[in-house]
Each structure stands twice: as structure tokens, then as C-alpha cells.
Design a protein around this motif. Sequence first.
Motif, PDB file in Angstrom:
ATOM      1  N   ALA A  89       5.920  20.732   1.118  1.00 40.21           N
ATOM      2  CA  ALA A  89       5.918  20.007   2.396  1.00 40.21           C
ATOM      3  C   ALA A  89       5.834  18.505   2.161  1.00 40.21           C
ATOM      4  CB  ALA A  89       4.744  20.479   3.259  1.00 40.21           C
ATOM      5  N   LEU A  90       5.015  18.101   1.188  1.00 43.68           N
ATOM      6  CA  LEU A  90       4.861  16.676   0.897  1.00 43.68           C
ATOM      7  C   LEU A  90       6.167  16.065   0.416  1.00 43.68           C
ATOM      8  CD1 LEU A  90       2.988  14.203   0.566  1.00 43.68           C
ATOM      9  CD2 LEU A  90       2.512  15.004  -1.769  1.00 43.68           C
ATOM     10  N   LEU A  91       6.851  16.721  -0.492  1.00 47.41           N
ATOM     11  CA  LEU A  91       8.112  16.187  -1.007  1.00 47.41           C
ATOM     12  C   LEU A  91       9.162  16.093   0.090  1.00 47.41           C
ATOM     13  CD1 LEU A  91       8.319  17.991  -4.472  1.00 47.41           C
ATOM     14  CD2 LEU A  91       7.719  15.598  -4.013  1.00 47.41           C
ATOM     15  N   GLY A  92       9.209  17.093   0.966  1.00 53.31           N
ATOM     16  CA  GLY A  92      10.151  17.044   2.079  1.00 53.31           C
ATOM     17  C   GLY A  92       9.857  15.888   3.029  1.00 53.31           C
ATOM     18  N   LEU A  93       8.589  15.697   3.342  1.00 50.27           N
ATOM     19  CA  LEU A  93       8.199  14.608   4.241  1.00 50.27           C
ATOM     20  C   LEU A  93       8.428  13.248   3.594  1.00 50.27           C
ATOM     21  CD1 LEU A  93       4.917  16.161   5.675  1.00 50.27           C
ATOM     22  CD2 LEU A  93       7.001  15.671   6.975  1.00 50.27           C
ATOM     23  N   LEU A  94       8.139  13.137   2.308  1.00 48.53           N
ATOM     24  CA  LEU A  94       8.384  11.870   1.608  1.00 48.53           C
ATOM     25  C   LEU A  94       9.870  11.534   1.596  1.00 48.53           C
ATOM     26  CD1 LEU A  94       5.959  12.083  -1.463  1.00 48.53           C
ATOM     27  CD2 LEU A  94       5.826  10.476   0.447  1.00 48.53           C
ATOM     28  N   GLY A  95      10.704  12.545   1.367  1.00 39.68           N
ATOM     29  CA  GLY A  95      12.147  12.317   1.400  1.00 39.68           C
ATOM     30  C   GLY A  95      12.597  11.801   2.757  1.00 39.68           C
TER      31      GLY A  95
ATOM     32  N   ALA B  57      -6.950  11.666  -6.617  1.00 43.25           N
ATOM     33  CA  ALA B  57      -6.937  12.244  -5.272  1.00 43.25           C
ATOM     34  C   ALA B  57      -7.629  11.320  -4.283  1.00 43.25           C
ATOM     35  CB  ALA B  57      -7.615  13.619  -5.290  1.00 43.25           C
ATOM     36  N   SER B  58      -8.775  10.769  -4.684  1.00 41.02           N
ATOM     37  CA  SER B  58      -9.498   9.841  -3.803  1.00 41.02           C
ATOM     38  C   SER B  58      -8.720   8.543  -3.616  1.00 41.02           C
ATOM     39  CB  SER B  58     -10.888   9.547  -4.382  1.00 41.02           C
ATOM     40  OG  SER B  58     -11.662  10.726  -4.490  1.00 41.02           O
ATOM     41  N   VAL B  59      -8.147   8.044  -4.707  1.00 38.10           N
ATOM     42  CA  VAL B  59      -7.378   6.798  -4.624  1.00 38.10           C
ATOM     43  C   VAL B  59      -6.178   6.976  -3.704  1.00 38.10           C
ATOM     44  CG1 VAL B  59      -5.968   5.152  -5.934  1.00 38.10           C
ATOM     45  CG2 VAL B  59      -8.124   5.992  -6.892  1.00 38.10           C
ATOM     46  N   ALA B  60      -5.515   8.120  -3.790  1.00 37.79           N
ATOM     47  CA  ALA B  60      -4.342   8.373  -2.943  1.00 37.79           C
ATOM     48  C   ALA B  60      -4.722   8.358  -1.468  1.00 37.79           C
ATOM     49  CB  ALA B  60      -3.699   9.709  -3.315  1.00 37.79           C
ATOM     50  N   ILE B  61      -5.847   8.978  -1.125  1.00 34.92           N
ATOM     51  CA  ILE B  61      -6.286   9.003   0.269  1.00 34.92           C
ATOM     52  C   ILE B  61      -6.630   7.597   0.748  1.00 34.92           C
ATOM     53  CG2 ILE B  61      -8.053   9.846   1.853  1.00 34.92           C
ATOM     54  CD1 ILE B  61      -6.057  11.957   1.029  1.00 34.92           C
ATOM     55  N   VAL B  62      -7.320   6.823  -0.093  1.00 38.80           N
ATOM     56  CA  VAL B  62      -7.692   5.453   0.284  1.00 38.80           C
ATOM     57  C   VAL B  62      -6.437   4.604   0.485  1.00 38.80           C
ATOM     58  CG1 VAL B  62      -8.813   3.339  -0.512  1.00 38.80           C
ATOM     59  CG2 VAL B  62      -9.953   5.542  -0.813  1.00 38.80           C
ATOM     60  N   MET B  63      -5.492   4.682  -0.462  1.00 35.86           N
ATOM     61  CA  MET B  63      -4.259   3.901  -0.350  1.00 35.86           C
ATOM     62  C   MET B  63      -3.463   4.303   0.891  1.00 35.86           C
ATOM     63  SD  MET B  63      -3.869   1.632  -2.784  1.00 35.86           S
ATOM     64  CE  MET B  63      -5.581   1.272  -2.458  1.00 35.86           C
TER      65      MET B  63
ATOM     66  N   PHE C   1       0.814  -1.212   0.000  1.00 34.81           N
ATOM     67  CA  PHE C   1       0.000   0.000   0.000  1.00 34.81           C
ATOM     68  C   PHE C   1       0.852   1.269   0.000  1.00 34.81           C
ATOM     69  CE2 PHE C   1      -3.273  -2.833   2.179  1.00 34.81           C
ATOM     70  CZ  PHE C   1      -3.994  -3.013   1.012  1.00 34.81           C
ATOM     71  N   GLY C   2       1.992   1.236   0.681  1.00 38.20           N
ATOM     72  CA  GLY C   2       2.859   2.405   0.690  1.00 38.20           C
ATOM     73  C   GLY C   2       3.405   2.709  -0.690  1.00 38.20           C
ATOM     74  N   GLY C   3       3.887   1.695  -1.388  1.00 34.15           N
ATOM     75  CA  GLY C   3       4.387   1.882  -2.744  1.00 34.15           C
ATOM     76  C   GLY C   3       3.303   2.314  -3.708  1.00 34.15           C
ATOM     77  N   LEU C   4       2.112   1.757  -3.547  1.00 28.36           N
ATOM     78  CA  LEU C   4       0.990   2.153  -4.399  1.00 28.36           C
ATOM     79  C   LEU C   4       0.607   3.612  -4.156  1.00 28.36           C
ATOM     80  CD1 LEU C   4      -1.256  -1.031  -4.145  1.00 28.36           C
ATOM     81  CD2 LEU C   4       0.009  -0.245  -6.151  1.00 28.36           C
ATOM     82  N   THR C   5       0.658   4.027  -2.888  1.00 28.92           N
ATOM     83  CA  THR C   5       0.367   5.427  -2.577  1.00 28.92           C
ATOM     84  C   THR C   5       1.361   6.351  -3.264  1.00 28.92           C
ATOM     85  OG1 THR C   5      -0.509   4.790  -0.405  1.00 28.92           O
ATOM     86  CG2 THR C   5       0.064   7.108  -0.727  1.00 28.92           C
ATOM     87  N   PHE C   6       2.644   5.998  -3.200  1.00 29.79           N
ATOM     88  CA  PHE C   6       3.664   6.822  -3.850  1.00 29.79           C
ATOM     89  C   PHE C   6       3.457   6.872  -5.358  1.00 29.79           C
ATOM     90  CE2 PHE C   6       7.957   7.176  -5.785  1.00 29.79           C
ATOM     91  CZ  PHE C   6       8.220   8.487  -5.399  1.00 29.79           C
ATOM     92  N   PHE C   7       3.078   5.745  -5.943  1.00 32.58           N
ATOM     93  CA  PHE C   7       2.813   5.688  -7.388  1.00 32.58           C
ATOM     94  C   PHE C   7       1.682   6.636  -7.773  1.00 32.58           C
ATOM     95  CE2 PHE C   7       0.378   3.726 -10.907  1.00 32.58           C
ATOM     96  CZ  PHE C   7       1.334   3.824 -11.906  1.00 32.58           C
ATOM     97  N   VAL C   8       0.610   6.631  -6.983  1.00 33.12           N
ATOM     98  CA  VAL C   8      -0.517   7.523  -7.260  1.00 33.12           C
ATOM     99  C   VAL C   8      -0.110   8.977  -7.056  1.00 33.12           C
ATOM    100  CG1 VAL C   8      -2.881   8.131  -6.600  1.00 33.12           C
ATOM    101  CG2 VAL C   8      -2.191   5.739  -6.643  1.00 33.12           C
ATOM    102  N   VAL C   9       0.711   9.252  -6.038  1.00 34.24           N
ATOM    103  CA  VAL C   9       1.182  10.624  -5.799  1.00 34.24           C
ATOM    104  C   VAL C   9       1.983  11.129  -7.001  1.00 34.24           C
ATOM    105  CG1 VAL C   9       2.784  12.016  -4.424  1.00 34.24           C
ATOM    106  CG2 VAL C   9       1.135  10.526  -3.291  1.00 34.24           C
ATOM    107  N   VAL C  10       2.808  10.274  -7.579  1.00 38.78           N
ATOM    108  CA  VAL C  10       3.575  10.672  -8.773  1.00 38.78           C
ATOM    109  C   VAL C  10       2.621  11.027  -9.912  1.00 38.78           C
ATOM    110  CG1 VAL C  10       5.172   9.865 -10.551  1.00 38.78           C
ATOM    111  CG2 VAL C  10       5.628   9.358  -8.145  1.00 38.78           C
TER     112      VAL C  10
END
Length: 223
Positions: free
Chosen positions: A202-208, A98-104, A44-53
Motif C-alpha cells: 500500500a505504501l509503495l502504491g501511494l508513494l507512486g 521508524a521513529s525518524v520516519a514518523i517525525v519527518m 522534509f518530504g525528500g528526507l522522509t522518502f530517504f528514511v523510508v528507503v
Amino acid sequence: MLKAMYEWIDERLDINPIWRDVADHEVPEHVNPAHHFSAFIYCFGGLTFFVVVIQILSGMFLAMYFVPDIVNANASVAYLQNELAMGAIVRGMHHWGASVAIVMLFLHTLRVFFTGSYKHPREFNWVVGISIFFVMLGLGFTGYLLPWDNKAYFATKVGLEIASSVPFLGAYIKTFLQGGDIVGAQTLARFFALHVFFLPAALLGLLGAHFVLIRRQGISGPL
């Protein structure tokens, strides 16, 4: 030709050790679906990152045509949706993504919680992950107003009233987000700035930070 280009770059920047460190990094057996069927919950973490990209790329395209003012915002979205080639597809990807990212992200958070992956020594990474969750919610909220239609307008008014109910700071939060006495041009401008500049940064910094901590501490053990 590609090999020659890679060797030319590697000779000058010495990127091969970095690439080998990434490519040769072993994945624990308990997160490999080929060995354990239950390992899918670790995806789920990898899928979330994929959707964020996908959200970032589609958002960059949408920003090329969106006009962030109350006169032209809705018209620019209508042009993108109805007249621009592939515009409806890209906007649909961004809208539903956006919805898929929140669910993942929610499923990933549940997996971390119920497998105890937030415990020592990963407490700080848990805090970073929860911060990512709130930033993603903020991105969803600020992006909802941008089409500037009736649904976006009244949904934002409801959201601002909810924000104003926060003890002690509620009135200040509402004033900061609304930018004035009413939901208007200043509100749209602030939401656009937050959605496109501040929250993605902020998101990119936190993801890093999240990825660095995962790499240092390793993936948590099996359930």
C-alpha cells in the motif's frame, strides 16, 4: 565500460529521454536552499522518502533472519542483535529509523498545511499524503510486536484496546488484528504479514501516486 553498457541498453530500450526528463527537471527557486534559507522546510518530504528507503532495505535484511512464530521470534531477534555480524547496527537503523520516519512525515505534513499546499489543485494529493501517514503509523504499530517480548506484547494489547474503541467498527478491527481471543501466535502471524507484505505494498502504491501528482502539478509556491 559503464558508458558502453548504458549505450547498449539505451539503443534497445530508449531510456535516454526518460533519464533526461528526470535529470533536466527544474527545481523552483523558492525550494532551493542556496537561494532561500527558508527552503529547508521543503526538504522534509525528500528526507522522509530517504528514511523510508533505508527502512525497506534494512527490513529486507532483518526478514532474512526473523522467524515469525511465538516460539522462535524473540530468539531470532536476539541472535540477530547479539551474534550476527552488523546485525545490531542494521536492527538499530530499522528501529530508530521508524521513529525518524514518523517525525519527518509529521514535519512534512505540517509544512504542507501551514503553507497552504493542500489547496486547489492539490486536494487529492493531500488525501494521498494523509493516507501515507496512516500507513506509516500502521507499519510502526505492526512492527512493534515482532520482537515478541513483554514490552511488545503489552503495548500491542493497549493498541488493540484503543482500536476496539472505534465507533461501530472497533470490535471488528480488534478481531481482525488479533486473529483470535488472545494476543498469541495468530496475532504475530497477522502482524508480520501486514508489516512485510500488505502495508508496504500500500505504501509503495501511494508513494507512486504521490510522486506522479507532484510531477504533474508541480511543487507548491512559496509561503
